[in-house]
Design a protein around this motif. Structure first.
Motif, mmCIF file in Angstrom:
data_model
loop_
_atom_site.group_PDB
_atom_site.id
_atom_site.type_symbol
_atom_site.label_atom_id
_atom_site.label_comp_id
_atom_site.label_asym_id
_atom_site.label_seq_id
_atom_site.Cartn_x
_atom_site.Cartn_y
_atom_site.Cartn_z
ATOM 1 N N ASP A 297 -15.205 -33.743 45.954
ATOM 2 C CA ASP A 297 -16.591 -34.065 45.588
ATOM 3 C C ASP A 297 -16.940 -33.485 44.219
ATOM 4 N N MET A 298 -17.980 -34.049 43.635
ATOM 5 C CA MET A 298 -18.586 -33.457 42.447
ATOM 6 C C MET A 298 -19.911 -32.825 42.869
ATOM 7 N N HIS B 264 -16.506 -37.907 46.761
ATOM 8 C CA HIS B 264 -15.356 -38.621 46.186
ATOM 9 C C HIS B 264 -15.465 -38.810 44.671
ATOM 10 N N GLN B 265 -16.121 -37.877 44.004
ATOM 11 C CA GLN B 265 -16.204 -37.936 42.544
ATOM 12 C C GLN B 265 -15.518 -36.725 41.901
ATOM 13 N N LEU C 45 -23.822 -41.180 36.067
ATOM 14 C CA LEU C 45 -24.564 -41.178 37.323
ATOM 15 C C LEU C 45 -25.920 -40.499 37.125
ATOM 16 N N ARG D 182 -10.291 -38.283 46.972
ATOM 17 C CA ARG D 182 -10.768 -37.319 45.981
ATOM 18 C C ARG D 182 -11.736 -36.336 46.614
ATOM 19 N N THR E 24 -19.163 -38.181 35.002
ATOM 20 C CA THR E 24 -18.099 -37.776 35.920
ATOM 21 C C THR E 24 -16.832 -37.474 35.124
ATOM 22 N N ARG F 19 -17.667 -41.991 34.033
ATOM 23 C CA ARG F 19 -18.784 -42.817 34.498
ATOM 24 C C ARG F 19 -20.084 -42.022 34.435
ATOM 25 N N ASP G 8 -14.088 -38.971 35.185
ATOM 26 C CA ASP G 8 -13.453 -40.188 34.679
ATOM 27 C C ASP G 8 -14.372 -40.996 33.771
ATOM 28 N N TYR H 30 -21.978 -35.261 45.163
ATOM 29 C CA TYR H 30 -21.549 -36.647 44.996
ATOM 30 C C TYR H 30 -20.153 -36.788 45.623
ATOM 31 N N ASP I 173 -12.709 -29.990 44.445
ATOM 32 C CA ASP I 173 -14.083 -30.287 44.020
ATOM 33 C C ASP I 173 -14.287 -29.882 42.564
#
Length: 367
Positions: free
Chosen positions: A342-343, A328-329, A310, A340, A304, A308, A306, A326, A282
């Protein structure tokens, strides 16, 4: 029916024992009584000599046959006290015995003492004379293991406790027991493993990255004994999902020593990130709200790992420590990079350092 069982008793086996059983018995006894495992105990050294020399007779079918028929006295006296001629062979000597080797004619023989087995005990001597000459016990031991005896038992490392002693070249039959034992061969320095930290950014641990590492390594020329330093480039592959503490191993690329070349292990450490803190798979991000936002509502756009964007928001009031997750971030999982963690966005409320009396009054009226 055998003439006597002294040699068999020494190895704790029966007279009808097979060659495999004789070998296994000798192996067990030799490892137990070897002088290197019993330093300072001469009795154990004598026992080692006895079992080794007993094995030398019983492992030879011809010598064993003569021993079984006529006993140890016949061997010890070089055949001078042979039984009556009906045994066959010239001069009362049993058939086949004259060609055994190691049985010179004439007087002399072996001293007595020391071996269990009933009646008289005995002790083999290698001080020459005209009797049968035994090999040096260390040579018997060495020859046995060189011929495959090391693979007959359950030990993981048969020679671990001997330091290589007795496993060198034999001195041949007739070697004198008073001859100096070969000194243990000096062990080469053990090859070591060198560990070095490898700081890696969170982004590289997320997506994976190739890296090149330039190292300086010492080399050693065994022919001249000279040392030198050379540069070397290592290609390091960072896989997605690697974590702090992951080891990337290179064999034989470090400094060259007399015993070999060092192994080099790079241990990954994570560089500090301005936004994220990693927690397993995470990622945690902290955003700050002032008191007004925490009470009345807020909106943010967050990035994020990568890149992106949000949205994140709260209608208020928002408690300190409030979290938005979030799925899978987060970071890719090492065994399954397509999956993945979480964030997590955590709220931190920033309180004012001071309030005027009028502000305090209004807050009291409102709250």
């Amino acid at each position: 029916m055998v003439a006597e069982t002294k040699l068999y008793d020494s190895l704790l086996i029966k007279p009808e024992a097979t060659q495999d059983e004789i070998k296994k018995a000798y192996r067990k006894a030799a490892l137990k009584y070897h002088p290197d495992k019993n330093q300072g105990d001469p009795k154990q050294g004598e026992k080692f000599k006895e079992v080794s020399q007993a094995y030398e007779i019983l492992s030879d079918p011809e010598k064993r046959k003569v021993y079984d028929q006529y006993g140890l006295e016949f061997l010890l006296h070089g055949g001078r006290e042979a039984p009556q001629p009906e045994a066959g062979g010239a001069g009362g000597m049993p058939s086949g015995f004259a060609n055994m080797g190691g049985m010179p004619p004439g007087g002399g023989g072996f001293n007595m003492g020391g071996m269990p087995g009933g009646g008289r005990s005995f002790h083999f001597s290698t001080n020459g004379g005209s009797g049968f000459n035994f090999s040096n016990p260390e040579d018997i031991f060495s020859s046995f293991f060189k011929q495959g005896g090391a693979n007959m038992g359950d030990d993981d490392d048969v020679f671990a406790s001997f330091g290589g002693v007795g496993l060198g070249g034999g001195r041949g039959r007739g070697a004198r027991s008073g001859a100096p034992r070969a000194r243990p061969r000096a062990r080469s320095p053990e090859v070591t493993t060198v560990e070095k930290p490898l700081p890696v950014s969170l982004e590289d641990l997320f997506k994976g990255a190739p890296k090149k590492m330039k190292i300086k390594r010492k080399t050693f020329d065994p022919a001249t004994g000279k040392r030198s330093v050379e540069d070397s480039i290592l290609d390091i592959k960072i896989e997605p999902g690697y974590k702090a503490g992951t080891k990337i191993k290179f064999k034989g690329v470090g400094d060259q020593e007399e015993g070999g070349t060092q192994d080099l292990h790079f241990i990954i450490s994570e560089k500090e990130h301005p936004l994220f803190k990693r927690e397993g798979d995470d990622l945690r991000m902290i955003i700050e709200l002032d008191l007004k936002e925490a009470l009345t509502g807020w909106q943010r756009t967050i990035s994020t790992i990568d890149g992106r964007q949000l949205p994140a928001s709260g209608g208020g009031p928002t408690q300190p420590g409030y979290e938005i997750r979030y799925p899978h971030q987060g970071m890719p999982k090492r065994k399954n990079p397509s999956d993945r963690g979480d964030m997590i966005v955590q709220v931190k409320v920033k309180f004012p350092s001071s309030l005027t009396q009028a502000q305090k009054t209004k807050l009291k009226e409102i709250l």
